[in-house]
Motif scaffolding. Structure first.
Motif, PDB file in Angstrom:
ATOM      1  N   VAL A  57       0.828  -1.199   0.000  1.00  9.63           N
ATOM      2  CA  VAL A  57       0.000   0.000   0.000  1.00  9.63           C
ATOM      3  C   VAL A  57       0.866   1.254   0.000  1.00  9.63           C
ATOM      4  O   VAL A  57       0.582   2.225  -0.708  1.00  9.63           O
ATOM      5  CB  VAL A  57      -0.967  -0.020   1.203  1.00  9.63           C
ATOM      6  CG1 VAL A  57      -1.654   1.330   1.372  1.00  9.63           C
ATOM      7  CG2 VAL A  57      -2.011  -1.126   1.018  1.00  9.63           C
ATOM      8  N   GLN A  58       1.947   1.243   0.786  1.00  8.72           N
ATOM      9  CA  GLN A  58       2.833   2.403   0.823  1.00  8.72           C
ATOM     10  C   GLN A  58       4.034   2.261  -0.102  1.00  8.72           C
ATOM     11  O   GLN A  58       4.462   3.228  -0.724  1.00  8.72           O
ATOM     12  CB  GLN A  58       3.315   2.667   2.253  1.00  8.72           C
ATOM     13  CG  GLN A  58       4.130   3.942   2.400  1.00  8.72           C
ATOM     14  CD  GLN A  58       4.382   4.334   3.844  1.00  8.72           C
ATOM     15  OE1 GLN A  58       5.488   4.706   4.223  1.00  8.72           O
ATOM     16  NE2 GLN A  58       3.350   4.271   4.669  1.00  8.72           N
ATOM     17  N   SER A  59       4.574   1.066  -0.217  1.00 12.59           N
ATOM     18  CA  SER A  59       5.817   0.882  -0.975  1.00 12.59           C
ATOM     19  C   SER A  59       5.605   0.745  -2.471  1.00 12.59           C
ATOM     20  O   SER A  59       6.561   0.854  -3.247  1.00 12.59           O
ATOM     21  CB  SER A  59       6.563  -0.354  -0.449  1.00 12.59           C
ATOM     22  OG  SER A  59       5.789  -1.537  -0.630  1.00 12.59           O
ATOM     23  N   GLY A  60       4.371   0.509  -2.907  1.00  7.94           N
ATOM     24  CA  GLY A  60       4.109   0.264  -4.315  1.00  7.94           C
ATOM     25  C   GLY A  60       4.017   1.523  -5.165  1.00  7.94           C
ATOM     26  O   GLY A  60       4.105   2.645  -4.676  1.00  7.94           O
ATOM     27  N   ILE A  61       3.860   1.325  -6.461  1.00 10.36           N
ATOM     28  CA  ILE A  61       3.681   2.391  -7.462  1.00 10.36           C
ATOM     29  C   ILE A  61       4.886   3.331  -7.501  1.00 10.36           C
ATOM     30  O   ILE A  61       4.766   4.544  -7.458  1.00 10.36           O
ATOM     31  CB  ILE A  61       2.363   3.168  -7.240  1.00 10.36           C
ATOM     32  CG1 ILE A  61       1.207   2.199  -6.964  1.00 10.36           C
ATOM     33  CG2 ILE A  61       2.028   4.010  -8.486  1.00 10.36           C
ATOM     34  CD1 ILE A  61       0.914   1.218  -8.081  1.00 10.36           C
ATOM     35  N   GLY A  62       6.071   2.734  -7.539  1.00  7.15           N
ATOM     36  CA  GLY A  62       7.291   3.483  -7.797  1.00  7.15           C
ATOM     37  C   GLY A  62       8.007   4.040  -6.595  1.00  7.15           C
ATOM     38  O   GLY A  62       9.156   4.478  -6.717  1.00  7.15           O
ATOM     39  N   ARG A  63       7.372   4.054  -5.441  1.00  9.82           N
ATOM     40  CA  ARG A  63       7.967   4.735  -4.293  1.00  9.82           C
ATOM     41  C   ARG A  63       9.292   4.118  -3.865  1.00  9.82           C
ATOM     42  O   ARG A  63      10.202   4.826  -3.414  1.00  9.82           O
ATOM     43  CB  ARG A  63       6.982   4.762  -3.116  1.00  9.82           C
ATOM     44  CG  ARG A  63       7.544   5.450  -1.863  1.00  9.82           C
ATOM     45  CD  ARG A  63       6.480   6.075  -1.029  1.00  9.82           C
ATOM     46  NE  ARG A  63       5.777   7.130  -1.741  1.00  9.82           N
ATOM     47  CZ  ARG A  63       6.207   8.379  -1.871  1.00  9.82           C
ATOM     48  NH1 ARG A  63       7.372   8.739  -1.353  1.00  9.82           N
ATOM     49  NH2 ARG A  63       5.485   9.258  -2.525  1.00  9.82           N
ATOM     50  N   SER A  64       9.444   2.829  -3.993  1.00  6.35           N
ATOM     51  CA  SER A  64      10.670   2.166  -3.538  1.00  6.35           C
ATOM     52  C   SER A  64      11.799   2.235  -4.555  1.00  6.35           C
ATOM     53  O   SER A  64      12.915   1.813  -4.274  1.00  6.35           O
ATOM     54  CB  SER A  64      10.381   0.697  -3.213  1.00  6.35           C
ATOM     55  OG  SER A  64      10.249  -0.052  -4.409  1.00  6.35           O
ATOM     56  N   GLY A  65      11.516   2.764  -5.745  1.00  7.84           N
ATOM     57  CA  GLY A  65      12.509   2.752  -6.812  1.00  7.84           C
ATOM     58  C   GLY A  65      12.317   1.609  -7.783  1.00  7.84           C
ATOM     59  O   GLY A  65      13.132   1.380  -8.675  1.00  7.84           O
ATOM     60  N   GLN A  66      11.224   0.873  -7.629  1.00  9.84           N
ATOM     61  CA  GLN A  66      10.713  -0.096  -8.592  1.00  9.84           C
ATOM     62  C   GLN A  66       9.207   0.088  -8.632  1.00  9.84           C
ATOM     63  O   GLN A  66       8.622   0.725  -7.737  1.00  9.84           O
ATOM     64  CB  GLN A  66      11.048  -1.529  -8.182  1.00  9.84           C
ATOM     65  CG  GLN A  66      12.520  -1.874  -8.209  1.00  9.84           C
ATOM     66  CD  GLN A  66      13.058  -2.099  -9.609  1.00  9.84           C
ATOM     67  OE1 GLN A  66      12.324  -2.009 -10.597  1.00  9.84           O
ATOM     68  NE2 GLN A  66      14.347  -2.386  -9.709  1.00  9.84           N
ATOM     69  N   TRP A  67       8.556  -0.465  -9.655  1.00  5.63           N
ATOM     70  CA  TRP A  67       7.097  -0.359  -9.661  1.00  5.63           C
ATOM     71  C   TRP A  67       6.531  -0.883  -8.341  1.00  5.63           C
ATOM     72  O   TRP A  67       5.655  -0.282  -7.735  1.00  5.63           O
ATOM     73  CB  TRP A  67       6.511  -1.154 -10.829  1.00  5.63           C
ATOM     74  CG  TRP A  67       6.498  -0.424 -12.132  1.00  5.63           C
ATOM     75  CD1 TRP A  67       7.267  -0.682 -13.231  1.00  5.63           C
ATOM     76  CD2 TRP A  67       5.673   0.702 -12.489  1.00  5.63           C
ATOM     77  NE1 TRP A  67       6.972   0.212 -14.235  1.00  5.63           N
ATOM     78  CE2 TRP A  67       6.000   1.062 -13.820  1.00  5.63           C
ATOM     79  CE3 TRP A  67       4.694   1.430 -11.813  1.00  5.63           C
ATOM     80  CZ2 TRP A  67       5.376   2.129 -14.473  1.00  5.63           C
ATOM     81  CZ3 TRP A  67       4.073   2.491 -12.465  1.00  5.63           C
ATOM     82  CH2 TRP A  67       4.414   2.830 -13.772  1.00  5.63           C
ATOM     83  N   PHE A  68       7.055  -2.038  -7.915  1.00  2.36           N
ATOM     84  CA  PHE A  68       6.618  -2.667  -6.673  1.00  2.36           C
ATOM     85  C   PHE A  68       7.859  -3.096  -5.903  1.00  2.36           C
ATOM     86  O   PHE A  68       8.857  -3.519  -6.502  1.00  2.36           O
ATOM     87  CB  PHE A  68       5.709  -3.863  -6.959  1.00  2.36           C
ATOM     88  CG  PHE A  68       4.627  -3.551  -7.958  1.00  2.36           C
ATOM     89  CD1 PHE A  68       3.543  -2.773  -7.597  1.00  2.36           C
ATOM     90  CD2 PHE A  68       4.733  -3.976  -9.275  1.00  2.36           C
ATOM     91  CE1 PHE A  68       2.564  -2.436  -8.524  1.00  2.36           C
ATOM     92  CE2 PHE A  68       3.763  -3.656 -10.207  1.00  2.36           C
ATOM     93  CZ  PHE A  68       2.675  -2.871  -9.835  1.00  2.36           C
ATOM     94  N   ALA A  69       7.798  -3.018  -4.593  1.00  2.00           N
ATOM     95  CA  ALA A  69       8.988  -3.276  -3.782  1.00  2.00           C
ATOM     96  C   ALA A  69       9.505  -4.695  -3.950  1.00  2.00           C
ATOM     97  O   ALA A  69      10.716  -4.929  -3.868  1.00  2.00           O
ATOM     98  CB  ALA A  69       8.684  -2.991  -2.311  1.00  2.00           C
ATOM     99  N   PHE A  70       8.623  -5.665  -4.202  1.00  2.00           N
ATOM    100  CA  PHE A  70       9.095  -7.033  -4.347  1.00  2.00           C
ATOM    101  C   PHE A  70       9.998  -7.186  -5.567  1.00  2.00           C
ATOM    102  O   PHE A  70      10.766  -8.152  -5.665  1.00  2.00           O
ATOM    103  CB  PHE A  70       7.922  -8.026  -4.397  1.00  2.00           C
ATOM    104  CG  PHE A  70       7.191  -8.100  -5.710  1.00  2.00           C
ATOM    105  CD1 PHE A  70       7.693  -8.857  -6.763  1.00  2.00           C
ATOM    106  CD2 PHE A  70       5.985  -7.429  -5.897  1.00  2.00           C
ATOM    107  CE1 PHE A  70       7.013  -8.945  -7.973  1.00  2.00           C
ATOM    108  CE2 PHE A  70       5.310  -7.500  -7.089  1.00  2.00           C
ATOM    109  CZ  PHE A  70       5.825  -8.260  -8.138  1.00  2.00           C
ATOM    110  N   GLN A  71       9.939  -6.232  -6.495  1.00  2.00           N
ATOM    111  CA  GLN A  71      10.769  -6.320  -7.693  1.00  2.00           C
ATOM    112  C   GLN A  71      12.243  -5.990  -7.432  1.00  2.00           C
ATOM    113  O   GLN A  71      13.062  -6.105  -8.340  1.00  2.00           O
ATOM    114  CB  GLN A  71      10.184  -5.427  -8.790  1.00  2.00           C
ATOM    115  CG  GLN A  71       8.858  -5.966  -9.318  1.00  2.00           C
ATOM    116  CD  GLN A  71       8.154  -5.032 -10.271  1.00  2.00           C
ATOM    117  OE1 GLN A  71       8.302  -3.812 -10.191  1.00  2.00           O
ATOM    118  NE2 GLN A  71       7.362  -5.594 -11.173  1.00  2.00           N
ATOM    119  N   HIS A  72      12.580  -5.617  -6.213  1.00  2.00           N
ATOM    120  CA  HIS A  72      13.987  -5.533  -5.834  1.00  2.00           C
ATOM    121  C   HIS A  72      14.556  -6.933  -5.615  1.00  2.00           C
ATOM    122  O   HIS A  72      15.762  -7.091  -5.420  1.00  2.00           O
ATOM    123  CB  HIS A  72      14.147  -4.708  -4.556  1.00  2.00           C
ATOM    124  CG  HIS A  72      13.838  -3.250  -4.738  1.00  2.00           C
ATOM    125  ND1 HIS A  72      14.729  -2.360  -5.293  1.00  2.00           N
ATOM    126  CD2 HIS A  72      12.723  -2.527  -4.451  1.00  2.00           C
ATOM    127  CE1 HIS A  72      14.182  -1.150  -5.337  1.00  2.00           C
ATOM    128  NE2 HIS A  72      12.972  -1.228  -4.820  1.00  2.00           N
TER     129      HIS A  72
END
Length: 386
Positions: free
Chosen positions: A212-227
Protein backbone atom coordinates in the motif's frame (compact mmCIF):
# COMPACT_ATOMS: atom_id res chain seq x y z
CA UNK A 1 -15.90 13.31 14.65
CA UNK A 2 -12.95 14.04 16.87
CA UNK A 3 -10.68 11.45 15.23
CA UNK A 4 -7.79 13.68 14.08
CA UNK A 5 -5.34 15.82 16.02
CA UNK A 6 -5.16 18.35 13.20
CA UNK A 7 -2.35 20.82 12.68
CA UNK A 8 -3.32 24.51 12.54
CA UNK A 9 -3.30 24.97 8.76
CA UNK A 10 -5.82 24.73 5.92
CA UNK A 11 -4.50 24.11 2.41
CA UNK A 12 -6.46 25.46 -0.53
CA UNK A 13 -4.17 24.99 -3.54
CA UNK A 14 -1.38 22.70 -4.71
CA UNK A 15 1.08 22.45 -7.56
CA UNK A 16 3.87 19.89 -7.80
CA UNK A 17 5.49 19.54 -4.38
CA UNK A 18 4.09 22.87 -3.14
CA UNK A 19 0.94 23.70 -1.19
CA UNK A 20 -0.62 27.06 -0.36
CA UNK A 21 -2.73 27.73 2.72
CA UNK A 22 -5.76 29.99 3.06
CA UNK A 23 -3.46 32.86 4.09
CA UNK A 24 -1.44 32.62 0.88
CA UNK A 25 1.63 31.04 2.54
CA UNK A 26 3.57 28.43 0.53
CA UNK A 27 4.77 25.09 1.99
CA UNK A 28 7.16 22.44 0.68
CA UNK A 29 5.40 19.09 0.90
CA UNK A 30 7.79 16.25 1.79
CA UNK A 31 4.93 13.95 2.81
CA UNK A 32 2.77 13.81 -0.36
CA UNK A 33 -0.45 13.15 1.51
CA UNK A 34 1.34 10.28 3.32
CA UNK A 35 2.75 8.65 0.18
CA UNK A 36 -0.38 9.29 -1.88
CA UNK A 37 0.35 12.13 -4.29
CA UNK A 38 3.15 10.49 -6.26
CA UNK A 39 2.64 12.87 -9.18
CA UNK A 40 2.63 15.83 -6.84
CA UNK A 41 -0.39 18.07 -6.52
CA UNK A 42 -2.68 18.80 -9.45
CA UNK A 43 -0.56 17.23 -12.18
CA UNK A 44 -2.09 18.67 -15.39
CA UNK A 45 -2.40 15.29 -17.10
CA UNK A 46 -4.17 13.78 -14.10
CA UNK A 47 -6.53 16.76 -13.83
CA UNK A 48 -7.39 16.51 -17.52
CA UNK A 49 -7.95 12.74 -17.32
CA UNK A 50 -10.36 13.22 -14.41
CA UNK A 51 -12.26 16.00 -16.15
CA UNK A 52 -12.47 14.03 -19.38
CA UNK A 53 -13.80 10.95 -17.60
CA UNK A 54 -16.21 12.96 -15.43
CA UNK A 55 -17.75 14.40 -18.58
CA UNK A 56 -18.18 10.89 -20.00
CA UNK A 57 -19.11 8.43 -17.24
CA UNK A 58 -18.37 8.49 -13.51
CA UNK A 59 -20.00 5.35 -12.14
CA UNK A 60 -22.12 2.40 -13.13
CA UNK A 61 -21.78 -0.77 -11.06
CA UNK A 62 -19.71 -3.94 -10.96
CA UNK A 63 -22.86 -5.71 -12.07
CA UNK A 64 -21.68 -4.70 -15.54
CA UNK A 65 -18.37 -4.84 -17.42
CA UNK A 66 -16.28 -1.70 -16.96
CA UNK A 67 -13.85 -1.10 -19.80
CA UNK A 68 -11.53 1.23 -17.89
CA UNK A 69 -11.33 -1.29 -15.04
CA UNK A 70 -10.38 -4.12 -17.39
CA UNK A 71 -7.70 -1.97 -19.01
CA UNK A 72 -6.25 -0.97 -15.65
CA UNK A 73 -6.27 -4.56 -14.39
CA UNK A 74 -4.42 -5.68 -17.51
CA UNK A 75 -1.85 -2.91 -17.07
CA UNK A 76 -1.22 -3.77 -13.40
CA UNK A 77 -0.95 -7.47 -14.24
CA UNK A 78 1.58 -6.69 -16.94
CA UNK A 79 3.69 -4.51 -14.67
CA UNK A 80 3.66 -6.94 -11.75
CA UNK A 81 3.52 -10.41 -13.27
CA UNK A 82 0.31 -11.06 -11.32
CA UNK A 83 -2.83 -12.51 -12.92
CA UNK A 84 -6.04 -11.11 -11.38
CA UNK A 85 -7.07 -7.85 -9.71
CA UNK A 86 -9.90 -6.93 -7.34
CA UNK A 87 -10.50 -3.17 -7.06
CA UNK A 88 -11.69 -1.41 -3.93
CA UNK A 89 -11.35 2.04 -2.35
CA UNK A 90 -8.45 1.99 0.12
CA UNK A 91 -5.46 0.12 1.44
CA UNK A 92 -7.43 -1.22 4.38
CA UNK A 93 -10.06 -2.64 2.01
CA UNK A 94 -7.36 -4.17 -0.18
CA UNK A 95 -5.88 -5.87 2.88
CA UNK A 96 -9.35 -6.99 4.00
CA UNK A 97 -9.73 -8.65 0.59
CA UNK A 98 -6.37 -10.36 1.03
CA UNK A 99 -7.31 -11.62 4.51
CA UNK A 100 -10.64 -12.96 3.25
CA UNK A 101 -8.90 -14.59 0.30
CA UNK A 102 -6.44 -16.34 2.63
CA UNK A 103 -9.21 -17.62 4.87
CA UNK A 104 -11.19 -18.91 1.90
CA UNK A 105 -8.04 -20.57 0.56
CA UNK A 106 -7.56 -22.27 3.92
CA UNK A 107 -11.14 -23.41 4.24
CA UNK A 108 -11.08 -24.75 0.67
CA UNK A 109 -8.09 -26.84 1.69
CA UNK A 110 -9.69 -28.27 4.83
CA UNK A 111 -8.09 -25.94 7.39
CA UNK A 112 -10.75 -25.41 10.04
CA UNK A 113 -9.18 -22.34 11.67
CA UNK A 114 -7.18 -20.57 8.94
CA UNK A 115 -4.41 -18.50 10.51
CA UNK A 116 -2.26 -15.72 9.03
CA UNK A 117 1.25 -14.90 10.20
CA UNK A 118 1.67 -11.13 10.69
CA UNK A 119 4.50 -8.94 11.93
CA UNK A 120 5.35 -6.78 14.91
CA UNK A 121 5.46 -3.03 14.08
CA UNK A 122 3.34 -3.60 10.97
CA UNK A 123 0.42 -1.46 9.82
CA UNK A 124 -2.36 -2.80 7.60
CA UNK A 125 -5.36 -0.55 8.26
CA UNK A 126 -8.07 0.53 10.69
CA UNK A 127 -10.88 -1.95 9.99
CA UNK A 128 -11.31 -4.75 12.52
CA UNK A 129 -9.43 -7.40 10.54
CA UNK A 130 -6.62 -5.10 9.41
CA UNK A 131 -6.42 -3.55 12.88
CA UNK A 132 -5.95 -7.03 14.33
CA UNK A 133 -3.28 -7.81 11.75
CA UNK A 134 -1.46 -4.56 12.59
CA UNK A 135 1.46 -4.92 14.99
CA UNK A 136 0.83 -1.82 17.11
CA UNK A 137 -0.97 -2.07 20.44
CA UNK A 138 -1.49 1.68 20.55
CA UNK A 139 -3.89 1.66 17.59
CA UNK A 140 -5.62 -1.51 18.82
CA UNK A 141 -6.28 -0.29 22.36
CA UNK A 142 -9.95 0.08 23.18
CA UNK A 143 -11.21 -1.94 20.23
CA UNK A 144 -11.04 -5.37 21.86
CA UNK A 145 -12.06 -8.08 21.38
CA UNK A 146 -9.79 -8.35 18.36
CA UNK A 147 -10.32 -11.08 15.80
CA UNK A 148 -8.83 -14.55 16.02
CA UNK A 149 -6.87 -16.15 13.21
CA UNK A 150 -3.59 -14.23 13.43
CA UNK A 151 -0.22 -15.10 14.93
CA UNK A 152 2.41 -12.40 15.32
CA UNK A 153 6.19 -12.67 14.96
CA UNK A 154 9.07 -10.16 14.87
CA UNK A 155 9.69 -8.49 11.53
CA UNK A 156 12.80 -9.59 9.63
CA UNK A 157 13.05 -12.85 11.58
CA UNK A 158 12.70 -15.97 9.44
CA UNK A 159 13.52 -18.32 12.30
CA UNK A 160 10.49 -17.09 14.26
CA UNK A 161 8.24 -18.02 11.33
CA UNK A 162 9.87 -21.43 11.09
CA UNK A 163 8.96 -22.01 14.72
CA UNK A 164 5.36 -21.08 13.96
CA UNK A 165 5.34 -23.54 11.07
CA UNK A 166 6.41 -26.35 13.39
CA UNK A 167 3.87 -25.54 16.10
CA UNK A 168 0.80 -24.28 14.23
CA UNK A 169 -0.71 -26.41 11.47
CA UNK A 170 -3.51 -23.90 10.82
CA UNK A 171 -1.29 -21.32 9.11
CA UNK A 172 -2.37 -20.59 5.54
CA UNK A 173 -0.58 -17.32 4.71
CA UNK A 174 2.01 -14.71 5.65
CA UNK A 175 1.03 -11.03 5.42
CA UNK A 176 4.01 -8.67 5.39
CA UNK A 177 5.16 -5.26 4.20
CA UNK A 178 8.32 -5.53 2.07
CA UNK A 179 9.47 -2.32 3.78
CA UNK A 180 7.58 -1.21 6.87
CA UNK A 181 6.35 2.39 6.62
CA UNK A 182 4.25 3.28 9.65
CA UNK A 183 6.42 0.98 11.74
CA UNK A 184 9.41 3.29 11.30
CA UNK A 185 10.71 2.83 7.73
CA UNK A 186 12.16 -0.57 8.60
CA UNK A 187 14.22 -2.26 5.87
CA UNK A 188 14.72 -6.04 6.20
CA UNK A 189 17.86 -7.97 5.37
CA UNK A 190 18.47 -8.50 1.67
CA UNK A 191 17.10 -12.04 1.33
CA UNK A 192 14.12 -11.71 3.66
CA UNK A 193 11.46 -11.88 0.94
CA UNK A 194 13.23 -14.71 -0.89
CA UNK A 195 13.35 -16.74 2.31
CA UNK A 196 9.69 -16.00 3.00
CA UNK A 197 8.86 -17.14 -0.52
CA UNK A 198 10.72 -20.41 0.00
CA UNK A 199 9.04 -20.99 3.36
CA UNK A 200 5.58 -20.35 1.91
CA UNK A 201 6.30 -22.73 -0.97
CA UNK A 202 7.46 -25.39 1.48
CA UNK A 203 4.26 -25.24 3.54
CA UNK A 204 1.77 -24.31 0.77
CA UNK A 205 1.09 -20.93 2.37
CA UNK A 206 0.18 -17.79 0.47
CA UNK A 207 2.79 -15.03 0.50
CA UNK A 208 0.79 -11.79 0.74
CA UNK A 209 2.64 -8.48 0.39
CA UNK A 210 1.16 -5.23 1.64
CA UNK A 211 2.52 -2.70 -0.86
CA UNK A 212 0.00 0.00 0.00
CA UNK A 213 2.83 2.40 0.82
CA UNK A 214 5.82 0.88 -0.98
CA UNK A 215 4.11 0.26 -4.32
CA UNK A 216 3.68 2.39 -7.46
CA UNK A 217 7.29 3.48 -7.80
CA UNK A 218 7.97 4.74 -4.29
CA UNK A 219 10.67 2.17 -3.54
CA UNK A 220 12.51 2.75 -6.81
CA UNK A 221 10.71 -0.10 -8.59
CA UNK A 222 7.10 -0.36 -9.66
CA UNK A 223 6.62 -2.67 -6.67
CA UNK A 224 8.99 -3.28 -3.78
CA UNK A 225 9.10 -7.03 -4.35
CA UNK A 226 10.77 -6.32 -7.69
CA UNK A 227 13.99 -5.53 -5.83
CA UNK A 228 14.10 -9.33 -5.46
CA UNK A 229 13.45 -12.22 -7.86
CA UNK A 230 10.19 -13.42 -6.29
CA UNK A 231 6.52 -13.16 -7.23
CA UNK A 232 4.01 -13.02 -4.35
CA UNK A 233 0.72 -14.87 -4.34
CA UNK A 234 -1.17 -11.75 -3.26
CA UNK A 235 -0.24 -8.07 -3.31
CA UNK A 236 -2.21 -5.07 -2.08
CA UNK A 237 -2.01 -1.52 -3.41
CA UNK A 238 -3.62 1.86 -2.73
CA UNK A 239 -2.08 5.25 -1.79
CA UNK A 240 -0.03 6.22 -4.88
CA UNK A 241 -2.17 4.24 -7.32
CA UNK A 242 -4.71 7.03 -7.84
CA UNK A 243 -2.58 10.10 -7.02
CA UNK A 244 -5.15 11.22 -4.45
CA UNK A 245 -8.27 9.65 -5.95
CA UNK A 246 -9.38 6.83 -3.59
CA UNK A 247 -8.60 3.45 -5.14
CA UNK A 248 -7.21 0.21 -3.76
CA UNK A 249 -6.36 -3.08 -5.41
CA UNK A 250 -5.76 -6.67 -4.36
CA UNK A 251 -3.75 -8.59 -6.94
CA UNK A 252 -3.33 -12.35 -7.01
CA UNK A 253 -1.45 -15.01 -8.94
CA UNK A 254 -1.42 -18.78 -9.13
CA UNK A 255 -3.92 -20.62 -6.95
CA UNK A 256 -4.78 -17.36 -5.15
CA UNK A 257 -6.00 -15.88 -8.43
CA UNK A 258 -8.58 -18.68 -8.68
CA UNK A 259 -9.80 -18.59 -5.07
CA UNK A 260 -12.51 -15.91 -5.20
CA UNK A 261 -15.66 -16.82 -7.10
CA UNK A 262 -18.75 -14.69 -7.88
CA UNK A 263 -20.45 -13.73 -4.62
CA UNK A 264 -17.36 -14.21 -2.40
CA UNK A 265 -16.40 -10.53 -2.34
CA UNK A 266 -17.57 -7.21 -3.76
CA UNK A 267 -17.36 -3.41 -3.66
CA UNK A 268 -19.97 -0.83 -4.65
CA UNK A 269 -17.53 1.86 -5.75
CA UNK A 270 -14.43 -0.24 -6.37
CA UNK A 271 -12.89 0.22 -9.79
CA UNK A 272 -15.47 2.61 -11.20
CA UNK A 273 -14.61 4.50 -14.42
CA UNK A 274 -13.50 7.70 -12.66
CA UNK A 275 -10.96 6.16 -10.30
CA UNK A 276 -9.64 3.80 -12.97
CA UNK A 277 -9.06 6.75 -15.30
CA UNK A 278 -7.02 8.41 -12.53
CA UNK A 279 -4.97 5.28 -11.86
CA UNK A 280 -4.35 4.59 -15.55
CA UNK A 281 -3.11 8.14 -16.10
CA UNK A 282 -0.94 7.90 -12.98
CA UNK A 283 0.79 4.79 -14.34
CA UNK A 284 1.23 6.39 -17.76
CA UNK A 285 2.81 9.55 -16.34
CA UNK A 286 5.15 7.59 -14.07
CA UNK A 287 6.37 5.55 -17.02
CA UNK A 288 6.61 8.35 -19.58
CA UNK A 289 8.35 10.80 -17.23
CA UNK A 290 10.83 8.20 -15.96
CA UNK A 291 9.75 8.68 -12.37
CA UNK A 292 10.78 5.26 -11.08
CA UNK A 293 14.44 5.77 -11.94
CA UNK A 294 14.10 9.33 -10.65
CA UNK A 295 12.68 8.10 -7.32
CA UNK A 296 15.58 5.69 -6.90
CA UNK A 297 18.19 8.33 -7.72
CA UNK A 298 16.56 11.08 -5.66
CA UNK A 299 16.15 8.70 -2.74
CA UNK A 300 19.89 7.99 -2.78
CA UNK A 301 20.59 11.73 -2.93
CA UNK A 302 18.31 12.42 0.05
CA UNK A 303 19.82 9.58 2.09
CA UNK A 304 23.38 10.69 1.37
CA UNK A 305 22.63 14.33 2.14
CA UNK A 306 20.98 13.39 5.43
CA UNK A 307 24.03 11.30 6.33
CA UNK A 308 26.27 14.29 5.62
CA UNK A 309 24.11 16.85 7.42
CA UNK A 310 23.58 14.70 10.51
CA UNK A 311 27.03 13.10 10.76
CA UNK A 312 28.24 13.05 14.36
CA UNK A 313 24.97 14.35 15.81
CA UNK A 314 24.32 12.66 19.15
CA UNK A 315 21.02 10.79 19.46
CA UNK A 316 20.60 10.29 15.70
CA UNK A 317 20.38 6.49 15.78
CA UNK A 318 20.05 5.58 12.11
CA UNK A 319 18.98 6.86 8.70
CA UNK A 320 16.99 4.28 6.75
CA UNK A 321 15.62 4.56 3.25
CA UNK A 322 14.44 2.70 0.19
CA UNK A 323 13.74 4.97 -2.74
CA UNK A 324 11.50 7.76 -1.52
CA UNK A 325 10.64 6.08 1.77
CA UNK A 326 13.02 7.82 4.18
CA UNK A 327 13.26 7.61 7.97
CA UNK A 328 15.59 9.22 10.51
CA UNK A 329 15.43 7.44 13.86
CA UNK A 330 16.24 9.49 16.95
CA UNK A 331 16.95 8.28 20.47
CA UNK A 332 14.06 10.26 21.93
CA UNK A 333 10.40 10.89 21.03
CA UNK A 334 10.28 13.69 18.48
CA UNK A 335 6.64 14.30 17.58
CA UNK A 336 7.17 18.00 18.27
CA UNK A 337 9.26 18.22 15.10
CA UNK A 338 6.14 18.01 12.93
CA UNK A 339 4.82 21.34 14.19
CA UNK A 340 8.30 22.89 14.19
CA UNK A 341 8.68 21.91 10.55
CA UNK A 342 5.26 23.35 9.75
CA UNK A 343 6.41 26.65 11.20
CA UNK A 344 9.30 26.47 8.71
CA UNK A 345 6.78 25.84 5.89
CA UNK A 346 7.83 22.18 5.51
CA UNK A 347 5.51 19.16 5.77
CA UNK A 348 6.97 16.04 7.36
CA UNK A 349 5.74 13.23 9.58
CA UNK A 350 6.90 11.40 12.72
CA UNK A 351 6.03 7.74 13.05
CA UNK A 352 6.73 5.18 15.81
CA UNK A 353 7.30 8.19 18.10
CA UNK A 354 11.01 8.50 17.26
CA UNK A 355 11.28 8.31 13.45
CA UNK A 356 11.17 11.42 11.28
CA UNK A 357 9.61 10.27 8.01
CA UNK A 358 9.88 11.79 4.54
CA UNK A 359 7.64 10.53 1.72
CA UNK A 360 7.99 13.13 -1.03
CA UNK A 361 6.27 13.01 -4.39
CA UNK A 362 8.04 11.14 -7.16
CA UNK A 363 8.23 14.43 -9.09
CA UNK A 364 10.30 16.25 -6.45
CA UNK A 365 13.43 17.82 -7.96
CA UNK A 366 16.92 17.91 -6.48
CA UNK A 367 16.82 21.56 -5.41
CA UNK A 368 13.53 20.93 -3.64
CA UNK A 369 14.99 17.84 -1.97
CA UNK A 370 17.99 19.90 -0.83
CA UNK A 371 15.68 22.44 0.77
CA UNK A 372 13.67 19.72 2.53
CA UNK A 373 16.74 17.87 3.81
CA UNK A 374 18.56 21.00 4.94
CA UNK A 375 15.50 22.27 6.81
CA UNK A 376 14.70 18.99 8.54
CA UNK A 377 18.37 18.39 9.41
CA UNK A 378 18.63 21.79 11.06
CA UNK A 379 15.41 21.18 12.98
CA UNK A 380 16.68 17.81 14.21
CA UNK A 381 19.97 19.34 15.36
CA UNK A 382 18.21 22.16 17.18
CA UNK A 383 15.72 19.74 18.75
CA UNK A 384 18.40 17.36 20.01
CA UNK A 385 20.55 20.14 21.42
CA UNK A 386 17.72 21.85 23.31
Amino acid sequence: MNTYARLPVTFVKGEGVWLWDDQGERYLDALAGVAVCGLGHCHPRLAEALCRQARTLIHTSNIYFIEKQEQLASRLAGLSGMEKVFFCNSGAEANEAAIKLARLYGNNNGVALPTIVVMERSFHGRTMATLTATGNRKVQAGFEPLLSGFVRVPYNNIEAIRQVAVNNKNVVAVLVEPFQGEGGVNIPQARYLQELRSLCDEYDWLLMLDEVQSGIGRSGQWFAFQHTEIIPDVMTLAKGLGSGVPIGACLASGVAAKTFQPGNHASTFGGNPLVCAAAAETLAVIEEEGLIDHARELGTFIHDRLETQLAGVNDVIEIRSQGLMVGVELAVPCGALVKKALEKKLLINVTSEKVVRLLPALVMQQDEAEQAVDTVSQLIKEFLSS
